[in-house]
Structures are given as C-alpha cells and as structure tokens.
Design an enzyme around this catalytic site. Structure first.
Site, PDB file in Angstrom:
ATOM      1  N   HIS A 471     -23.242   9.624 -30.594  1.00 22.35           N
ATOM      2  CA  HIS A 471     -21.899   9.957 -30.135  1.00 22.35           C
ATOM      3  C   HIS A 471     -21.468  11.395 -30.403  1.00 22.35           C
ATOM      4  O   HIS A 471     -20.570  11.914 -29.723  1.00 22.35           O
ATOM      5  CB  HIS A 471     -20.891   9.005 -30.802  1.00 22.35           C
ATOM      6  CG  HIS A 471     -19.610   8.849 -30.051  1.00 22.35           C
ATOM      7  ND1 HIS A 471     -19.154   9.763 -29.134  1.00 22.35           N
ATOM      8  CD2 HIS A 471     -18.671   7.882 -30.084  1.00 22.35           C
ATOM      9  CE1 HIS A 471     -18.002   9.366 -28.636  1.00 22.35           C
ATOM     10  NE2 HIS A 471     -17.685   8.230 -29.187  1.00 22.35           N
ATOM     11  N   TYR A 587      -5.559   2.022 -31.051  1.00 19.82           N
ATOM     12  CA  TYR A 587      -6.159   3.281 -30.583  1.00 19.82           C
ATOM     13  C   TYR A 587      -6.676   3.071 -29.170  1.00 19.82           C
ATOM     14  O   TYR A 587      -7.449   2.147 -28.907  1.00 19.82           O
ATOM     15  CB  TYR A 587      -7.306   3.650 -31.523  1.00 19.82           C
ATOM     16  CG  TYR A 587      -8.057   4.930 -31.241  1.00 19.82           C
ATOM     17  CD1 TYR A 587      -7.965   5.996 -32.120  1.00 19.82           C
ATOM     18  CD2 TYR A 587      -8.876   5.072 -30.132  1.00 19.82           C
ATOM     19  CE1 TYR A 587      -8.675   7.165 -31.900  1.00 19.82           C
ATOM     20  CE2 TYR A 587      -9.583   6.234 -29.888  1.00 19.82           C
ATOM     21  CZ  TYR A 587      -9.479   7.282 -30.781  1.00 19.82           C
ATOM     22  OH  TYR A 587     -10.183   8.437 -30.546  1.00 19.82           O
ATOM     23  N   THR A 600     -11.362  14.298 -26.837  1.00 18.67           N
ATOM     24  CA  THR A 600     -10.512  13.120 -26.726  1.00 18.67           C
ATOM     25  C   THR A 600      -9.206  13.306 -27.490  1.00 18.67           C
ATOM     26  O   THR A 600      -9.074  14.176 -28.335  1.00 18.67           O
ATOM     27  CB  THR A 600     -11.222  11.867 -27.275  1.00 18.67           C
ATOM     28  OG1 THR A 600     -11.537  12.077 -28.661  1.00 18.67           O
ATOM     29  CG2 THR A 600     -12.472  11.555 -26.485  1.00 18.67           C
TER      30      THR A 600
END
Length: 790
Positions: A471, A587, A600
């Site tokens: 990630h 979230y 993000t």
C-alpha cells in the site's frame, strides 16, 4: 536466451598452448539488446519531458511560431518591434555570418514568444484548476453562471491529448486549511460520539490547543507548505506506512479479485501468460506515457504521480523505518510455485515475449518436481511478519553471495507472479463462494506471497486471478486502473484457443526459467519460522466475508435522487449502529488528486445528520416521510463533506501534520493525542471503476468474434468483484465496496475473530437488512422486486 545470463561473457585461461579466450556471444547480445532498450526508454522519456514542459502547447507549434516570425521578418514585416534587429546586431552578429545571425535572431524571438505564451497559458490553467466551485453544484439543477464561465475558460485553455504526466505542473498545491475551521469541523464530527460531559471536555481541549501551541504549529505547517509540492503526502508515506513495525500483511496490503462473470480458461499457465504479457503491455504504455490521465468531467486532470512506482518497485525493510526502492527498468518477473522461486525473462532480442512463448516457460515451472531448498519454501514469510525481524534477517543473511543475487532477482523484478496450488471455485457472480477466495488473495498461507513487492499477481490452479498490493507506494485506484486494463487485454487482445491455451506459435526455441538458489543456515531458518508463526497467528484471526447485494443497486438509488455513495454510507451507519448499539467514528477514504502529489483524505461519515436519521429509523413513532427527509439531509451533508475533503478542506490530514510538527518540536498536546488515538471502529472505502471506454470499444471492434465468444455484450465489459483490506481496529470493521452495475454491489467485510464485538457475516446481514429497510422507505417510487442472495 535466459540461461545464457548465468554464463560468463568473457574469460581466458593460460595453458601450455598459450592463451585460450572464451567469449559468450549470447551474453553480449543480451547486453546489447538491454542497453538498446534502456537508451530508447531514456530518449522517449526525454522527449516526453520536453512535451510535458510545453503542455498545453506542442513543440511543433513552437516550430511553426518560429517559422511564421521568420517568414514575416524576411518579407518586410517585423513582428518584434525591432527586438530581432537588436538581437541580431548586439548578440548574434559577433559570432555568425549576417544572414545566419538574422535567422537565429528570428528563431530566438519566436521561441521566446512561444514560451511566454505557454507560461501564461499554464499559469492561467493552474489558477482555473484551483477553482472548485463546480463541485458544489447540485445535480439536476441549473448550473450557475460562474461555473459555466469557468468551464468555458478551461476548455479554451486546456490542450488536446495530454500524456500521463502533462498536467502535473498545472495542478494546484494542496492548501493548508484554516485552523479555526478545522477545529470547528472536528468538534462537529465527534458530537454524535460523546455525551454532553465528554463533548464539553473535547471543546475545552480544542480551545486550549488553539490558544497555546496551535497557532505556532500552524505557522510551521505553512513553512512546510511553502517548500514542498504537497505538505501531507511525504509525511503520510513515511509515518503512516514506512515507520510501522507491525506486519504489512493484512494490516497494510490490500487485495483485488478476478472478473466474475467470464471464465476464459481453466489452464493455469495460459491465464498466467496472458495476464503477465498484458501487464507488460500496460507498463510499456506507462513508460511512453500513452496512458491518459484521469480527467474529471473530461477537462480536470487528476494527479498521476502515483503511477510512476507501479512496476519495478519494492519496499525494503529497515530496523526503524522501511524505504521504497524503484528501479528504472526490469526485464524479468519473479515466479513462485510450490515453495520454489524462479527468474523468468520477459524479452527475447529486445522484443516482449508473446503469451504462447511465456506459457512454455511457466509450463516448465509447473512440471518441475525439484524440491525447494532448505528454508526456501517459507522464505517469503519474512515479508509477512514483523518488519524489524525481517530487517535483521536481511542484513545478516542476504548481504552477499548467492542469497544476495537471488534476493535481488526477486526485489528487482517487474512484479511477482504466484502460480498457486489451490483452486478457487467462484463460478458465476452470484454463487456466494467468495470468502475463501478473498482470504487466499489477502494473505494466502503467509509464505506464498512476497508482500514487499508493489504487487503480486496470483493465478490459482484452475486459472482464477487475484492480486495483492503493497500500500505505501500508491492507493487502490492506481492498481485498479492497471488491473482493468490487464483483464480486458487478457480477454479481448490476446484471447485463448479452443483448448484454453494461449494463441499463436512460438517464434523461437523456448527460453528456460532460471531457478533461484538459496543457502539458508539454521539460524536464518529459525527467523523465517518465527516470522511465519507471527503471520499465521495474524491471518488466522482475520474474519473476512464478501456480501453480494443484488436486490438493487445504483439504478434504484439514482431514481430516489440520492448519491449512491452517500446512500451506501448511510446504510453502513444504520447497520453499524444496530450491530454495536452506539455511534462510532467512521472513516471513508476520499482522494485529493485534484492537487499535485495528492493521495487521500478522510470523510467522517458518522455525522450529526446521519445520527439523527439512524435514530429516526429505530424509532417506530417517526413517519416514513420524516425518515426520507432526514435521509436526504444526511446524504446531502455527506456529499458536502466529500467535496470538502477532495478540495483540501478535510480534517484529519491537517491535524495529522500538526501532530507530526508537535513531535518534531517536542511539544505535547492533549488535544492532538486524543484525536490521533481515537479508533476507527468502521473503516470504509469505495473501489471505483476507471474503464477506458474508447479503448474497450476499439478492442471489441477489432475482435468482434472474441467478444461474442466470451459474452462481452451480455455483461457489458469486465465486471470485477472489487477487493478489500484488513480491519483497522481490533474491535472494528473494514468495509470496501464496489458498485459494479445498476443492480449489483459487492461488500468486502473484515474484522477479527478474537473480538467478541464483531462478526463479519453478522455485519453482512446487518447491511442486507439496512438496504432492505431503506428501499422500503421509497415503496411506491420504485418497482424493484428482486430478492437478495447472500
């Protein structure tokens, strides 16, 4: 040939008869081809850089401008108001013949004018892209004058056919939000979570923070903004991802699943060959920047910087922090099969292999019965356990010799291909057999994925595809874009013959895969097994469920005049309240790629508006009309939050950066500590689809018989099941969802088995019931009568 790379290019020996010279021409040819490819790439990148620096202009237009200026000047019309004459007499006549000096002066003036015009156009576009009022226009209502004028100016100034990185310099810088605004939005977001006493305490902490160190930290953050292209992204990558010492398997890496309605073949090597060659075609498109940047409303570009590290990238473990290494090029992939590692070359005489040629290599790997060396089978478990342990093992046992060369073959590969020895039976898209499949792609057995690589392609024994992504280098939409390309190329460009093998005939004798060799001592193997124990404990605790919502989808939501994403977020709020009995911090990931190097931002889906609607749904005294009204208000406010997050007015990244600065300065803030320690009991993310409709239409037009054979028109393209991630909180849920069609949504729900508060299947049922109850609100406004299959 691949096996020639193990030979020595040049050697000589001295014997009784004199010197004996041995030259390996195959190696020299391979080196020449490799060098030629590298130089071609460099030249293409240089030309692309020139093109990108002039965008939205074009070098040819610059040449035309110089030619026009020269033509006018030599025909008696001076467009420069004597500047050309001044350049000619004061600069160029000193070094050139008179006629040549005039020509150079004309070219210099023309180039200067063109560069100035481009700079003005670029500055104008950057200012236009900084305007985000268009995002706040309500759908279905007449667009106001200002957004219309803005849209016209953008279309007037923006260039045609941008390459992948053309718009990078035109993107605005992510703004630093006002401190007072961030604190107010934060307090409003936590109001449903606290009672009056706790909320009063948070108000006091926020006020104390603002009047003590808050302003000081904000000034330092402004300084960070001035000297960086994005004040968040580098710290986010460093402190959120690379500084983490816990395993990245489950905790960080995410997964994606195969196309769900079309099974093109059941032959593992054939599917793997097509998928791999499709990925290299995509890499070639990235290298020459033929992949178009994602454009919102076809005119506003999103940042493309994350694409740069997609291939040839690895995360290297460190004792205190990891680092990301990106190699400029790679000619091979690393393949794992039944405990053994192989290096497979993807080029022959500087040409990319065809799938039929690659399939021969993969077939040879599958037929290989050689047992793995001692410690080799579980070697990749080092990448699945704690990072410090892996760093120590790497430093101690992989610094030299055969271990180093084999490890480099894995880490420098374009990506990892895993030929799995398991079968995944997902059948058609409604079988409900996704749970084991999703588990296998998320973590496998803990030792059969190289979790440090930018991504792993996994092909099951019966040719079902999945991918696992590290990630830290990028976010999910980047990998999703690549996989959509790969799957469509697999089906429409390459295809399969009647037996399910790859199409075509090999052009040369099959290359040989190189089996990697490892010498693992007992002490190193003990570290491998310790890491595997950590990984096994971690993945055995994962509770993962894929819930398929096929009763209705975005088509019904649009008829209700509600945003599909906001609608689903409200369903999750209702489901989670019923599951836990109270409201929780939620979230939702939003992107900030309208800004340069953006990644993000957080949308806090649990709001005052959503909580009022949820309470109304649980109160039998509230009428249906009132519930619908409250739902619309909650959805509208959620959309407002989403737009704020996308346009740089989010809450959490701002507070995160203030927290980082406070740590640098050695300042303690009870308020920031409270904010950063609050658990996300519900972490959600929507997986978007980024299909290039023009490219797909072109592929279908070129091979209509293939499209008809696989039922392309029936399913209207690739229908993916999306993917998911592990739970963020030990006692919470991770939910990823993808809206794949008008009547189909996939929810990937994760939690931990050890938590008595969570159960992923139970939460899937909660989502199902919430979606049913929301549809019942609009009875009479829709004719949806499907039943849901779970």
């Amino acid at each position: 040939m691949a096996e020639a790379h193990e030979a020595v290019a040049f050697s000589f020996t001295v014997g009784p008869e004199g010197f004996n010279v041995d030259v390996s021409y195959d190696v020299f040819k391979a080196l020449i081809y490799s060098g030629a490819r590298s130089w071609r790439l460099r030249c293409r990148r240089t030309l692309n850089s020139l093109y990108n620096s002039l965008y939205p202009g074009h070098p040819l237009r610059g040449i035309a401008c110089c030619g026009l200026v020269s033509a006018l000047y030599f025909n008696g019309y001076d467009p420069s108001f004597n500047i050309i004459d001044w350049l000619n007499s004061h600069v160029f006549q000193r070094y050139l013949a008179p006629k040549n000096a005039k020509i150079v002066a004309c070219i210099t003036f023309g180039a200067g004018v063109y560069i100035v015009l481009i700079q003005v156009r670029q500055y104008t576009l950057k200012k236009l892209f900084s305007y985000h009022g268009w995002m706040y226009q309500e759908h279905g209502k007449q667009v106001s004058l200002m957004p219309k004028i803005w849209a016209g100016l953008v279309r007037l100034c923006v260039g045609r056919n941008p390459s992948l990185y053309s718009c990078q310099n035109l993107l605005p810088t992510l703004p630093v939000p006002n401190l007072d605004d961030t604190l107010q939005r934060y307090l409003r977001s936590v109001r449903p979570l606290y009672d009056d006493e706790e909320y009063s305490r948070m108000e006091k902490l926020a006020e104390e923070f603002k009047h003590t160190i808050g302003r000081r930290l904000q000034r330092y953050l402004w300084l960070k903004w001035l000297i960086s292209s994005n004040y968040v992204s580098d710290w986010w990558e460093k402190f959120v991802y690379l500084r983490g010492r816990s395993p990245i398997m489950v905790n960080s890496n995410f997964y994606g699943l195969d196309e769900i309605c079309i099974r093109p073949t059941t032959i593992q090597a054939a599917r793997a060959a097509n998928i791999t060659c499709s990925a290299f075609r995509y890499r070639s498109e990235l290298e020459v920047q033929n992949v178009k940047p994602v454009m919102v409303q076809k005119v506003i570009p999103l940042c493309s910087s994350q694409y740069e590290r997609q291939f040839n990238t690895v995360r290297i473990p460190g004792k205190d922090a990891d680092k990301i290494i990106h190699y400029p090029d790679s000619h091979h992939i690393a393949v794992y099969h039944k405990g053994r590692w192989y290096k497979v070359f993807m080029y022959y005489q500087n040409n990319l292999l065809q799938p039929c040629e690659l399939q021969l290599q993969l077939d040879e790997i599958i037929r290989d019965t050689t047992p793995p060396a001692y410690g080799e089978e579980h070697l990749a478990a080092l990448t699945a356990g704690e990072r410090t342990l892996w760093a120590e093992a790497r430093e101690t046992y992989f610094r030299s010799g055969v271990n180093r060369s084999s490890l480099e073959a894995i880490e420098k590969a374009a990506f990892i291909l895993v030929l799995d020895d398991e079968e995944f039976e997902i059948g058609t898209c409604m079988t409900g057999k996704f749970d084991e499949y999703a588990h296998a792609i998320l973590h496998g057995k803990g030792y059969d994925r190289w979790f440090d690589k930018s991504f792993n392609f996994i092909i099951s024994k019966n040719a079902v595809f999945g991918f696992n992504v590290e990630h830290s280098w990028a976010d999910a939409p980047i990998s999703g874009h690549m996989v959509e390309y790969v799957l469509s190329e697999d089906l429409l460009y390459y295809g399969y013959d009647e037996l399910g093998n790859t199409c075509g005939t090999p052009r040369f004798t099959a290359l040989k895969p190189v089996k990697l060799k490892f010498t693992i001592p007992e002490s190193c193997n003990a570290m491998i097994e310790k890491s595997l124990t950590q990984a096994t404990k971690l993945y055995n605790d994962v509770d993962l469920h894929v819930y398929v919502q096929d009763a209705y989808g975005k088509g019904f939501m649009k008829k209700c005049k509600l945003s599909p994403d906001a609608y689903i977020q409200m369903a999750l709020q209702l489901a989670h309240y019923r599951d836990s009995g109270h409201f929780n911090l939620t979230y939702e990931a939003s992107m900030t790629r309208l800004f340069r190097d953006g990644r993000t931002e957080t949308v806090r889906s649990c709001s005052i508006e959503s909580s009022l609607w949820v309470k109304a749904m649980e109160d039998p005294a509230v009428t249906k009309a009132e519930r619908i009204k409250l739902l619309r208000i909650a959805c509208d406010y959620h959309q407002q939050q989403y737009r704020d997050a996308m346009t740089g007015k989010g809450i959490d990244r701002h507070l995160f950066c203030l927290y980082v600065i406070s740590k640098f300065l050695g300042l303690d803030s009870p308020f920031l500590q409270q904010v950063l320690q609050e658990p996300w009991k519900l972490s959600t993310s929507q997986t978007p689809t980024l299909y290039d409709d023009k490219r797909l239409a072109k592929l279908v037009a070129e091979k209509p018989e293939v499209a008809e054979k696989i039922g392309w028109s029936q399913f209207k393209g690739v229908v993916g099941a999306g993917g998911g991630f592990g739970p963020v909180a030990a006692d919470g849920y991770g939910v990823s969802y993808i809206i794949t069609s008008e009547d189909l949504i996939f929810f990937h729900i994760s939690s931990t088995k050890s938590s008595p508060e969570t159960d992923s299947r139970r939460f899937g049922q909660r989502i199902y019931q919430a979606m049913q109850d929301m549809r019942d609100l609009f009875d009479g406004q829709s004719t949806s009568t499907h039943t849901s299959k779970k």
